[in-house]
Enzyme design. Structure first.
Site, PDB file in Angstrom:
ATOM      1  N   LYS A  79     -36.018 -14.985  -0.251  1.00 51.84           N
ATOM      2  CA  LYS A  79     -34.587 -15.218  -0.085  1.00 51.84           C
ATOM      3  C   LYS A  79     -33.748 -14.574  -1.184  1.00 51.84           C
ATOM      4  O   LYS A  79     -32.628 -14.106  -0.944  1.00 51.84           O
ATOM      5  CB  LYS A  79     -34.310 -16.717  -0.015  1.00 51.84           C
ATOM      6  CG  LYS A  79     -34.724 -17.364   1.298  1.00 51.84           C
ATOM      7  CD  LYS A  79     -34.366 -18.839   1.315  1.00 51.84           C
ATOM      8  CE  LYS A  79     -34.527 -19.436   2.707  1.00 51.84           C
ATOM      9  NZ  LYS A  79     -35.873 -19.322   3.241  1.00 51.84           N
ATOM     10  N   GLU A 104     -27.703 -21.985  -4.736  1.00 48.48           N
ATOM     11  CA  GLU A 104     -26.538 -21.452  -4.035  1.00 48.48           C
ATOM     12  C   GLU A 104     -25.471 -22.535  -3.892  1.00 48.48           C
ATOM     13  O   GLU A 104     -25.777 -23.725  -3.944  1.00 48.48           O
ATOM     14  CB  GLU A 104     -26.917 -20.977  -2.620  1.00 48.48           C
ATOM     15  CG  GLU A 104     -27.518 -19.607  -2.548  1.00 48.48           C
ATOM     16  CD  GLU A 104     -27.721 -19.156  -1.114  1.00 48.48           C
ATOM     17  OE1 GLU A 104     -27.998 -17.967  -0.920  1.00 48.48           O
ATOM     18  OE2 GLU A 104     -27.621 -19.986  -0.182  1.00 48.48           O
ATOM     19  N   ARG A 162     -38.605 -11.538  13.297  1.00 42.16           N
ATOM     20  CA  ARG A 162     -39.433 -11.865  14.462  1.00 42.16           C
ATOM     21  C   ARG A 162     -38.513 -12.246  15.608  1.00 42.16           C
ATOM     22  O   ARG A 162     -37.296 -12.292  15.458  1.00 42.16           O
ATOM     23  CB  ARG A 162     -40.342 -13.051  14.142  1.00 42.16           C
ATOM     24  CG  ARG A 162     -39.556 -14.250  13.609  1.00 42.16           C
ATOM     25  CD  ARG A 162     -40.400 -15.488  13.446  1.00 42.16           C
ATOM     26  NE  ARG A 162     -39.746 -16.537  12.677  1.00 42.16           N
ATOM     27  CZ  ARG A 162     -38.812 -17.351  13.137  1.00 42.16           C
ATOM     28  NH1 ARG A 162     -38.384 -17.228  14.374  1.00 42.16           N
ATOM     29  NH2 ARG A 162     -38.276 -18.283  12.363  1.00 42.16           N
TER      30      ARG A 162
END
Length: 448
Positions: A116, A200, A296
């Protein structure tokens, strides 16, 4: 077109892939654990290979066993579906090294977006908006506290290698951050083998909106609209719809353009999803931030198929084979509205799993109704895997018609044996907040 395909997955997504492959004349090979031997996907494939014990690590997450099955069945390609090994860069590389076609993005793209922190830094460099947060892992709790002081509370503490809503916690102040940092780090090390933690800004009222992208064989990246995914429990999706009722045309175009830039930044090929947080603003506007990229096919891909009239599995196979798309990328026109409901074997109040033998299974039918199921009457939902039994997808000329059809379909869907969350959907489809379209990720909590 690819001549033969091993589907390295189970349940509804395995059936879904097999269905398209069969239509295209592709020979299919299913792999299955002992626990899944009687499920429909095994019987519907042209050939089936047993992987052994039920535990995922010994079956669907066992790269050596799957590659051995591919060799035994003499297939040309492997489709990983979603979950299990679908975002495992090492497995994707091993498939390619074995001379097989990997139906998905290459290992480099999977690696680039799997972390991430690395992903948000790549996106920021590409001009994709990212939420205020750390550009490097918070090495210890003191570093996390320093970062949070600059970002401002509340903050989200996230496992850098996490996914699927796992490895996340909210900290409203310093005391909470000290506790949650240690919990998330320990969880990440145990679950992902990587204890890196990202800090975050946390937005109390936010919507979860994602964009379906497709990297074509010729190098172009196209955006196939957005999906609203804000009906969630434990950070995991229950309902998805397209288009999102939250976006104005201006914000929508900005979001789609940003998703294309995200794909181009990593040379993306095949199907993928750019997930974003959308913070509503005044007058219908707002701002969005990159959350993560799923390298995906997504569980919720059918709503995009319904709105765009595409078969995304076919498009995946075409890209993997080096073929042109089966549609004109310059003439994409969304039509109507689609909603997907995840029919899970779980308690409709607390959402705890409730496996068991399916005594009754009656699927709804009719105009605008589609069911992608992994089970049939007499099958057993075991505790070894995800609780998803089927996906109920409804579409209509507009959102109101789609909701009305969803109500009728939920009422007609009969499941007995395992616990089932159908009553939750009946409640949701009468909920004023959901019906207004002005909802956020806290809607399920407010219903409870």
């Amino acid at each position: 077109m690819i001549e033969s395909l091993l589907v390295a997955n189970r349940g509804e997504i395995a059936r879904r892939i097999i269905r398209t492959a069969r239509r295209l004349g592709v020979r299919t090979v299913a792999v299955h654990s002992d626990a899944d031997a009687d499920l429909p996907f095994v019987a519907e494939a042209d050939e089936a290979v047993s992987l052994g014990a039920a535990a995922p690590a010994q079956s669907y997450r066992n790269p050596e066993a799957i590659l051995a099955a591919a060799k035994t069945a003499n297939v040309a390609a492997i489709h990983p579906g979603y979950g299990f090994l679908s975002e495992n860069a090492a497995f994707a590389r091993n498939v390619a090294d074995a001379g097989l076609i990997w139906v998905g993005p290459d290992a480099t793209a999977i690696e680039a977006m799997g972390d991430k922190i690395n992903a948000r830094n790549l996106m920021a460099a590409a001009g994709v908006p990212v939420a205020p947060g750390t550009a490097d892992p918070a090495a210890d709790v003191e570093a996390a506290l320093t970062a949070a002081a600059g970002i401002g509370y509340p903050v989200m503490v996230k496992a850098a290698a996490g996914g699927g809503g796992m490895g996340m916690a909210v900290a409203a102040d310093e005391a909470a951050l000290r506790t949650e940092y240690d919990k998330v780090r320990a969880f990440a090390e145990r679950m992902f083998g990587d204890g890196s933690v990202l800090i975050e800004r946390y937005f109390p009222r936010v919507r979860h909106i994602e964009v379906q992208i497709l990297g074509l064989a010729d190098g172009r990246v196209v955006a196939l609209g957005e999906r609203e995914c804000s009906v969630q429990r434990r950070n995991q999706k229950l309902v998805e719809e397209s288009p999102s009722p939250a976006l104005t045309p201006v914000i929508r175009q900005r979001l789609l353009d940003a998703a294309v830039r995200a794909g181009e930044a990593v040379g993306y090929r095949n199907a993928g999803t750019v997930e974003c947080l959308f913070v509503p603003g005044e007058g219908g506007e707002g701002e969005f931030f990159f959350l993560e990229m799923n390298t995906r096919l997504q569980v919720e891909h059918p709503v995009t198929e319904c709105v765009y009239g595409l078969d995304l599995v076919e498009e995946q196979l075409r890209v993997a084979a080096g073929l042109a798309p089966g549609f004109d990328p310059e003439a994409l026109t969304p039509r109507g509205h689609a909603i997907e409901l995840r029919i899970n074997a779980e308690d409709p109040k607390r959402f705890f799993p409730g496996p068991g033998v399916i005594r009754t299974w009656v699927e709804p039918a009719g105009a605008g109704v589609r069911v992608d199921s992994g089970y049939a009457e007499g099958n057993t939902v075991t505790p070894h895997y995800d609780s998803l039994m089927a996906k109920l997808i409804v579409s209509g000329a507009d959102r109101a018609e789609a909701v009305e059809r969803a109500r009728a379909a939920v009422a007609a869907f009969e499941v007995a044996g395992p616990k089932c969350n159908l009553p939750f959907f009946a409640e949701l489809l009468e909920n004023d907040e959901f019906l207004s379209g002005d909802y956020d990720t806290g809607i399920v909590g407010r219903m409870r």
